[in-house]
Scaffold this active site. Structure first.
Site, PDB file in Angstrom:
ATOM      1  N   GLU A 172      12.338  -3.928  -5.702  1.00 57.19           N
ATOM      2  CA  GLU A 172      11.322  -3.788  -6.744  1.00 57.19           C
ATOM      3  C   GLU A 172      11.934  -3.220  -8.015  1.00 57.19           C
ATOM      4  OE1 GLU A 172       7.974  -1.114  -6.232  1.00 57.19           O
ATOM      5  OE2 GLU A 172       6.597  -2.732  -6.710  1.00 57.19           O
ATOM      6  N   THR A 220       8.556   3.722 -12.822  1.00 55.95           N
ATOM      7  CA  THR A 220       8.364   3.970 -14.262  1.00 55.95           C
ATOM      8  C   THR A 220       9.729   4.092 -14.964  1.00 55.95           C
ATOM      9  OG1 THR A 220       8.395   6.376 -14.077  1.00 55.95           O
ATOM     10  CG2 THR A 220       6.249   5.309 -13.771  1.00 55.95           C
ATOM     11  N   GLU A 273      10.876   6.563 -16.592  1.00 56.73           N
ATOM     12  CA  GLU A 273      11.508   7.871 -16.321  1.00 56.73           C
ATOM     13  C   GLU A 273      12.227   7.835 -14.970  1.00 56.73           C
ATOM     14  OE1 GLU A 273       8.328   7.520 -17.355  1.00 56.73           O
ATOM     15  OE2 GLU A 273       8.657   8.209 -19.408  1.00 56.73           O
ATOM     16  N   GLY A 296       0.836  -1.206   0.000  1.00 55.16           N
ATOM     17  CA  GLY A 296       0.000   0.000   0.000  1.00 55.16           C
ATOM     18  C   GLY A 296       0.861   1.243   0.000  1.00 55.16           C
TER      19      GLY A 296
HETATM   20  C1  LIG Z   1      -0.806  -2.995 -12.843  1.00 55.09           C
HETATM   21  C2  LIG Z   1      -0.253  -2.178 -11.724  1.00 55.09           C
HETATM   22  C3  LIG Z   1      -0.068  -2.752 -10.477  1.00 55.09           C
HETATM   23  C4  LIG Z   1       0.428  -1.989  -9.418  1.00 55.09           C
HETATM   24  N1  LIG Z   1       0.526  -2.556  -8.162  1.00 55.09           N
HETATM   25  C5  LIG Z   1       0.867  -1.764  -7.097  1.00 55.09           C
HETATM   26  C6  LIG Z   1       0.814  -2.277  -5.758  1.00 55.09           C
HETATM   27  O1  LIG Z   1       0.520  -3.458  -5.531  1.00 55.09           O
HETATM   28  N2  LIG Z   1       1.067  -1.414  -4.732  1.00 55.09           N
HETATM   29  C7  LIG Z   1       1.404  -0.097  -4.934  1.00 55.09           C
HETATM   30  O2  LIG Z   1       1.630   0.612  -3.962  1.00 55.09           O
HETATM   31  N3  LIG Z   1       1.474   0.407  -6.203  1.00 55.09           N
HETATM   32  C8  LIG Z   1       1.202  -0.385  -7.272  1.00 55.09           C
HETATM   33  N4  LIG Z   1       1.229   0.131  -8.555  1.00 55.09           N
HETATM   34  C9  LIG Z   1       1.530   1.544  -8.728  1.00 55.09           C
HETATM   35  C10 LIG Z   1       2.802   1.862  -9.483  1.00 55.09           C
HETATM   36  O3  LIG Z   1       3.933   1.576  -8.709  1.00 55.09           O
HETATM   37  C11 LIG Z   1       2.669   3.339  -9.886  1.00 55.09           C
HETATM   38  O4  LIG Z   1       1.676   3.406 -10.882  1.00 55.09           O
HETATM   39  C12 LIG Z   1       3.941   3.912 -10.416  1.00 55.09           C
HETATM   40  O5  LIG Z   1       4.856   4.052  -9.369  1.00 55.09           O
HETATM   41  C13 LIG Z   1       3.707   5.284 -11.078  1.00 55.09           C
HETATM   42  O6  LIG Z   1       3.028   6.127 -10.217  1.00 55.09           O
HETATM   43  P1  LIG Z   1       1.749   6.959 -10.723  1.00 55.09           P
HETATM   44  O7  LIG Z   1       0.809   5.990 -11.373  1.00 55.09           O
HETATM   45  O8  LIG Z   1       1.214   7.759  -9.576  1.00 55.09           O
HETATM   46  O9  LIG Z   1       2.288   7.920 -11.818  1.00 55.09           O
HETATM   47  P2  LIG Z   1       3.007   9.344 -11.573  1.00 55.09           P
HETATM   48  O10 LIG Z   1       4.039   9.215 -10.529  1.00 55.09           O
HETATM   49  O11 LIG Z   1       1.941  10.388 -11.387  1.00 55.09           O
HETATM   50  O12 LIG Z   1       3.724   9.556 -12.957  1.00 55.09           O
HETATM   51  C14 LIG Z   1       3.068  10.080 -14.116  1.00 55.09           C
HETATM   52  C15 LIG Z   1       4.107  10.265 -15.203  1.00 55.09           C
HETATM   53  O13 LIG Z   1       5.094  11.240 -14.788  1.00 55.09           O
HETATM   54  C16 LIG Z   1       6.399  10.670 -14.835  1.00 55.09           C
HETATM   55  N5  LIG Z   1       7.193  11.152 -13.712  1.00 55.09           N
HETATM   56  C17 LIG Z   1       6.835  11.202 -12.405  1.00 55.09           C
HETATM   57  N6  LIG Z   1       7.849  11.676 -11.648  1.00 55.09           N
HETATM   58  C18 LIG Z   1       8.887  11.911 -12.479  1.00 55.09           C
HETATM   59  C19 LIG Z   1      10.229  12.387 -12.305  1.00 55.09           C
HETATM   60  N7  LIG Z   1      10.703  12.703 -11.096  1.00 55.09           N
HETATM   61  N8  LIG Z   1      11.019  12.492 -13.402  1.00 55.09           N
HETATM   62  C20 LIG Z   1      10.561  12.185 -14.625  1.00 55.09           C
HETATM   63  N9  LIG Z   1       9.287  11.730 -14.868  1.00 55.09           N
HETATM   64  C21 LIG Z   1       8.473  11.586 -13.811  1.00 55.09           C
HETATM   65  C22 LIG Z   1       6.184   9.178 -14.720  1.00 55.09           C
HETATM   66  O14 LIG Z   1       7.257   8.431 -15.263  1.00 55.09           O
HETATM   67  C23 LIG Z   1       4.895   8.971 -15.505  1.00 55.09           C
HETATM   68  O15 LIG Z   1       5.159   8.902 -16.878  1.00 55.09           O
HETATM   69  C24 LIG Z   1       0.766  -0.632  -9.630  1.00 55.09           C
HETATM   70  C25 LIG Z   1       0.599  -0.061 -10.900  1.00 55.09           C
HETATM   71  C26 LIG Z   1       0.098  -0.806 -11.942  1.00 55.09           C
HETATM   72  C27 LIG Z   1      -0.080  -0.141 -13.281  1.00 55.09           C
END
Ligand SMILES: Cc1cc2nc3c(=O)[nH]c(=O)nc-3n(C[C@H](O)[C@H](O)[C@H](O)COP(=O)(O)OP(=O)(O)OC[C@H]3O[C@@H](n4cnc5c(N)ncnc54)[C@H](O)[C@@H]3O)c2cc1C
Length: 385
Positions: free
Chosen positions: A239, A368, A370, A124
């Site tokens: 991770e 991600t 990035e 979480g």
């Molecule tokens: C199928 C799936 C399963 C998942 N399972 C889990 C889980 O079990 N538990 C959990 O906690 N999370 C989980 N996640 C979450 C996952 O770890 C996040 O989606 C991921 O960390 C990206 O965060 P966000 O979606 O908030 O995107 P954001 O952080 O909002 O990013 C949006 C965009 O901005 C870019 N960006 C953000 N910050 C920067 C930076 N500093 N420099 C350059 N670019 C940047 C990102 O690369 C992305 O393209 C899961 C996600 C998916 C899709």
């Protein structure tokens, strides 16, 4: 450096393949695919009984000795076969965090059960408003006597609907961003927690979880109050070191299987077509690079080094290579490729179609692309922020 898998690793590979033939039944594979849930209690218990669940864990906790490089082989086989082990990976990631930062009681209660497949722990961390920047977490935990009261919401809490505990990152102090976070192991089965399904493009089921006066005893705080960022650091390092080379291997096998059986002009097998061979060759080369990057990170861990930039390189390259290869193979198969699994006539049981949808999430979760590039630039190359 020598990344060849030795005799012991190959013996382990044979053991895992035999296990999968017996336990990854058609019925189980179909159920996982239809529900989008990559966890199955029976399968995980069978892994424990076969001695495959606690590989590389200290023997004092019931572990079976295994080098990181040999463990790569096991992970390669399990992910190529799409075995339902996502729950195992999150549970073991948390168990390792507890091994390093937990109390004796927390270790004694969680680690043996995690290594027997008797507990499922989910992550979480991500919130609707923050994922990459986890330190911006807003879900609050406020002390109330011996307990903490949690309010907020978490996004993408995969397996929360079947899990026992959530490893929850919560804000316990608003005066400091990184220094105001604490981690708890919160029981999921309580009235203050609501779990709602979220379906992803790959068909995977994940969840959004809501916390309304949810409670957790202070005994289940992991690490110091406001010391959550440190506890999380190690878990995230792991991770960020995952890879998708084995998924590419599965895709390559599917595409090659199709090319050997499908017929083109004049009834010739498609594999005779130079364009088909070129694309398969490219996919094979990128598969090999992905697997080698993953093995390099494992070899570093084996030597006692931390693959700070090498782990992210493996994750970054293999997820992007998988996306490229899946698009290319989809294009290669032509209109038939759109037929999904369980659809009559789907080539190679729809594995290419599924790989394309699956690949899209791999560049997002576990950090991600990035974020991985940022880590490589800063920690690998020493560049400024
Ligand atoms: C199928 C799936 C399963 C998942 N399972 C889990 C889980 O079990 N538990 C959990 O906690 N999370 C989980 N996640 C979450 C996952 O770890 C996040 O989606 C991921 O960390 C990206 O965060 P966000 O979606 O908030 O995107 P954001 O952080 O909002 O990013 C949006 C965009 O901005 C870019 N960006 C953000 N910050 C920067 C930076 N500093 N420099 C350059 N670019 C940047 C990102 O690369 C992305 O393209 C899961 C996600 C998916 C899709």
């Amino acid at each position: 450096m020598d990344f060849r898998i030795g005799e012991r690793g190959e013996a382990l590979r044979a053991e895992v393949r035999a296990f999968l033939r017996e336990h990854l039944t058609e019925e189980l594979a179909e159920r996982c695919h239809r529900t989008g849930v990559a966890h199955d209690d029976g399968f995980v218990r069978a892994m424990h009984e076969a001695g495959l669940l606690a590989l590389g864990w200290p023997e004092e906790w019931g572990g079976r000795p295994c080098d990181p490089l040999d463990r790569c082989v096991v992970e390669e086989e399990l992910s190529k076969a799409e075995a339902p082990t996502y729950g195992v990976s999150t549970t073991h990631m948390v168990a390792r965090a507890i091994l390093h930062a937990g109390t004796d009681r927390q270790r004694a209660e969680i680690i043996p059960r995690a290594l027997r497949g008797e507990v499922l722990i989910v992550l979480g961390f991500t919130e609707p408003e923050c994922g990459s920047d986890l330190a911006a977490a807003r879900t609050r935990a406020v002390r109330d006597g011996d307990e903490w009261v949690v309010n907020g919401s978490k996004m993408f809490t995969t397996n929360a609907h079947i899990g026992d505990h959530v490893f929850l990152l919560a804000r316990t102090d608003t005066s400091s961003k990184h220094g105001g976070l604490t981690v708890f192991l919160v029981p999921l089965d309580q009235p203050g927690i609501e779990v709602q399904a979220v379906r992803t493009i790959s068909g995977e089921r994940t969840n959004i979880t809501y916390y309304r006066d949810a409670r957790v005893h202070d005994d289940w705080r992991i690490g110091e109050v406001n010391g959550g960022w440190r506890v999380l650091g190690e878990a995230l390092q792991e991770e960020h070191s995952t890879g998708f080379g084995a998924s590419m291997l599965g895709l390559l096998e599917a595409a090659e299987g199709w090319a050997r059986t499908a017929r083109g002009g004049a009834g010739r097998p498609r594999i005779d077509d130079p364009d088909v061979r070129e694309r398969l060759g490219r996919c094979a080369a990128e598969t090999e690079v992905s697997l080698l990057l993953q093995r390099r990170a494992a070899a570093m861990a084996q030597r006692g080094d931390t693959p700070v930039a090498e782990g992210p390189m493996a994750k970054l390259f293999s997820s992007e290579a998988l996306t490229r290869a899946a698009e290319d193979m989809f294009d290669l198969l032509g209109p038939d490729a759109v037929r999904s699994r369980f659809t009559p006539g789907a080539p190679e049981e729809g594995r290419v179609e599924h790989a394309l949808r699956f690949s899209l999430g791999t560049t997002i979760y576990g950090g991600t692309s990035e974020i991985q590039r940022g880590i490589i630039a800063r920690r690998g190359l020493g560049l400024p922020r």
